[in-house]
Design a protein around this motif. Sequence first.
Motif, PDB file in Angstrom:
ATOM      1  N   LEU A 108       0.893  -1.134  -0.146  1.00 34.69           N
ATOM      2  CA  LEU A 108      -0.143   0.192  -0.095  1.00 34.69           C
ATOM      3  C   LEU A 108       0.963   1.287   0.026  1.00 34.69           C
ATOM      4  O   LEU A 108       0.507   2.253  -0.563  1.00 34.69           O
ATOM      5  CB  LEU A 108      -1.064   0.104   1.234  1.00 34.69           C
ATOM      6  N   ALA A 109       2.020   1.209   0.757  1.00 35.98           N
ATOM      7  CA  ALA A 109       2.931   2.320   0.949  1.00 35.98           C
ATOM      8  C   ALA A 109       3.228   2.647  -0.507  1.00 35.98           C
ATOM      9  O   ALA A 109       3.384   3.799  -1.092  1.00 35.98           O
ATOM     10  CB  ALA A 109       3.875   2.234   1.910  1.00 35.98           C
ATOM     11  N   ALA A 112       0.659   4.189  -2.709  1.00 33.33           N
ATOM     12  CA  ALA A 112       0.529   5.584  -2.326  1.00 33.33           C
ATOM     13  C   ALA A 112       1.487   6.216  -3.155  1.00 33.33           C
ATOM     14  O   ALA A 112       1.172   7.570  -3.484  1.00 33.33           O
ATOM     15  CB  ALA A 112       0.617   5.657  -0.823  1.00 33.33           C
TER      16      ALA A 112
ATOM     17  N   THR B  24      -2.851  -0.475  14.552  1.00 40.17           N
ATOM     18  CA  THR B  24      -2.782  -0.928  13.176  1.00 40.17           C
ATOM     19  C   THR B  24      -3.568  -0.043  12.030  1.00 40.17           C
ATOM     20  O   THR B  24      -3.259   0.328  10.902  1.00 40.17           O
ATOM     21  CB  THR B  24      -3.343  -2.384  13.023  1.00 40.17           C
ATOM     22  N   LEU B  27      -1.511   2.973  11.212  1.00 37.80           N
ATOM     23  CA  LEU B  27      -0.416   2.473  10.240  1.00 37.80           C
ATOM     24  C   LEU B  27      -1.215   2.380   8.585  1.00 37.80           C
ATOM     25  O   LEU B  27      -0.578   3.005   7.811  1.00 37.80           O
ATOM     26  CB  LEU B  27       0.122   1.230  10.577  1.00 37.80           C
ATOM     27  N   LEU B  28      -2.195   1.755   8.728  1.00 37.17           N
ATOM     28  CA  LEU B  28      -2.836   1.501   7.421  1.00 37.17           C
ATOM     29  C   LEU B  28      -3.353   2.782   6.824  1.00 37.17           C
ATOM     30  O   LEU B  28      -3.414   3.079   5.764  1.00 37.17           O
ATOM     31  CB  LEU B  28      -4.082   0.528   7.435  1.00 37.17           C
ATOM     32  N   VAL B  31      -0.456   4.563   5.240  1.00 37.10           N
ATOM     33  CA  VAL B  31       0.023   3.956   3.868  1.00 37.10           C
ATOM     34  C   VAL B  31      -1.117   4.209   2.847  1.00 37.10           C
ATOM     35  O   VAL B  31      -0.728   3.937   1.685  1.00 37.10           O
ATOM     36  CB  VAL B  31       0.516   2.598   4.016  1.00 37.10           C
ATOM     37  N   THR B  32      -2.213   4.417   3.133  1.00 38.81           N
ATOM     38  CA  THR B  32      -3.124   4.395   2.255  1.00 38.81           C
ATOM     39  C   THR B  32      -3.663   5.978   1.878  1.00 38.81           C
ATOM     40  O   THR B  32      -4.762   6.250   1.330  1.00 38.81           O
ATOM     41  CB  THR B  32      -4.627   3.771   2.670  1.00 38.81           C
TER      42      THR B  32
END
Lengths: 374, 359
Positions: A108-109, A112, B24, B27-28, B31-32
């Motif tokens: 995902l990183a 992104a 979490t 974190l998610l 990254v999104t």
Amino acid sequence: MPLTERIEAHPWHYDGRNANRWTPLLVGDVETFTLKGEGWDAGPYCWADLIALDAPAGEHVFGLKDEQGWRLGFPGALPEDLAALLPKPARYGGFIDRIGLGRASAVLAMAAAAVVFVGVKAPGWIAPLVPQSWEDTMGDAMAGDFGGRICHTKEGTPALRALVRQLDPHGTARSIEVANIGMVNAVALPGRRIVLFRGLVEQAESPDEVAGVLGHELGHVRHRDTLTAMMRQLGLSVVLGGMDGSTGSQVNAVLGLSFSRDAEHQADLAAIDAMRASGISPVPTAAFFARMGGEEAPAKAKGKAKSTTQPGRSIEALDWFASHPSSTSRQQLFANAAEKGRRYRPALAADQWQALQKICSADKAVKPGFDFGF
Amino acid sequence: MEEQQHSAFGFDGSWKGYAPIAFTNLLLMIVTLGIYRFWATTRTRRYLWSHSRFIDDRLEWTGTGKELFLGFLMVILILGLPFFILQFGARALVMRGHAGIAGLLGFASFLVIFYFVGIARFRALRYRLGRTYWHGIRGGSDDAGWSYGWSYMWKTIVGMMAIYLLVPRAMMSLWNERWNAMSFGPHAFESKGDYRPAFKRYLMFYLLPLIILGCGIVFAMFVGVGSIMMGGGAPGGSPIGALLGVLFGVGIYGLFLFIGLSFYAIFIREAVGGLSLATLTFAFDASTKDWVKLFLGDIALVIGTLGIGAIFLQYRHWKFFITHLEAYGDIDLDRLTQSDTKLSKHGEGLLDALDVGAF
Ligand SMILES: [Zn+2]
């Protein structure tokens, strides 16, 4: 495993029709099961239609596809044969559960980063493909005639034309005008239009300084930076800004900065080229930046105009979308661009320069200015 | 735990249990680029609901991240895009010197937003009840909130007239209107909250300027005397004077907040106390002291962790809400049948986009 294997269990059950908690006997095989209560039977249901739900520790709770409120709960540890038939609950959702949190985060990183990269670059790729006539139409629709705030005088307007002819001999810009706005600023509007603000013309100490700023804005016009910036702003505000107030807008601001710096630098180089071609010295522009640099170099600007606008701050936003490189580095860029031994001449004769500086104060018809949030 | 006297509502979640979810989620979300927040909200609610007990069983949250996400996209398309274009148009109008028309356009769009904020509040409550199950039964509403949007607009505006004196009345009237449109299972909520018990505390706001004035005079005298005693230094130059000035500012802010919280404590007590569902009645027993403790705890948590503690705020607020909530009466499980209200396919998009709270 034989297909006829018989499975039995004692779950609790909500049927989703009323709030009673039932304790039926579950009887089934590897495909289906039925619930047998006191005086009622329900099913058969397919194991495959069950959906694992959150449950407190030591319990397992399931819903049924398309049946609201239907619940089946197994207290205690699940027998092995039953556990094999029941689905596992989702944790983070979707594919993250399949590939694991660590790998999903990395993927995902990267995604992104790719989105951000494309978001930054795409407007620069697309902007040159937009027909110039569309941009011109849009620019005219947006700015119009500046609400009658464009300054004209019999002497000042030809002086401005004379300056423009030297810096823009091929007519890149559709119009270059001075607006009756007190800020020390200039903007390149969409549709190849450049507007110098009255404050800039009045606070400049020589026509060469105005020429430097004008050359810079012409650089923006040539590179279609305004359209690019507008498209990027639109795209990012939808993709990022819309998603999450805090993260999105911060990313947006950082990107706006780094993108603009490159465009600004290119525009400065274009200004230097244009001045070299027409024999105008870049040194006064360097001095102008030094003067407007705020704390770095205390402003020597004449008292009366200085109090209304803040030169140190307005130079930071020399044009519409810009966050400019630091004044010091720009100052050096222009100062170093002077060619040794070359004889420069002033961009305008003394009487022309005076007429240009008075283009707004001597214009009786122009509407009074205002400060809008540039 | 299971004595007769014990509350009908209970919360058995723990910081430790929630922390893996909170971290979490963070974190998610990073990254999104924030898109995960719809799924994060859902995970958080699933945890909070499932650790909330009512009588003999837990609540269950059945909302999904996907529906929240779709709801958000819908709002961006229906509201966001026109507003973006409008903003563009207004800018163009100002540049052409039609500032008046631009202002009018701005005012019109302000009214439209105002209307939709009301609808958003209504729909958020409807969505939350529709996704909350207990014993396999959910709540909901068949009202779409269009008329509530109008009420919200005019009651808020009328409330602000007459030096804001009617604000508590408007707030309670809107609370009642919202809850009277909601149901759980086959039963409609009945809301008869009364604003009057909280009104005295609200009037304290009007006394505040007088208190400030009084304190200000005392403070000025004190500083004046102090600086003379210090040897008549330049006014405002003494560090003690500056410190006192800061304390004075913080004190006024704290006083303002205290009045707000003490008003809100009574207001919520009355609002929840006026609520009933068939044979059930509700109560909320948080005192002003509890609210102040919650608020100071929030501040300490966020500042003490340099902001990261903010991911626990939702947990804290929910726990506060559930532990102070109380219910009396009996429930006939046979007659608590499934709700036949329509379930909206989308989540709280409006609320999300307009950034207002649900309760
Ligand atoms: Zn620029």
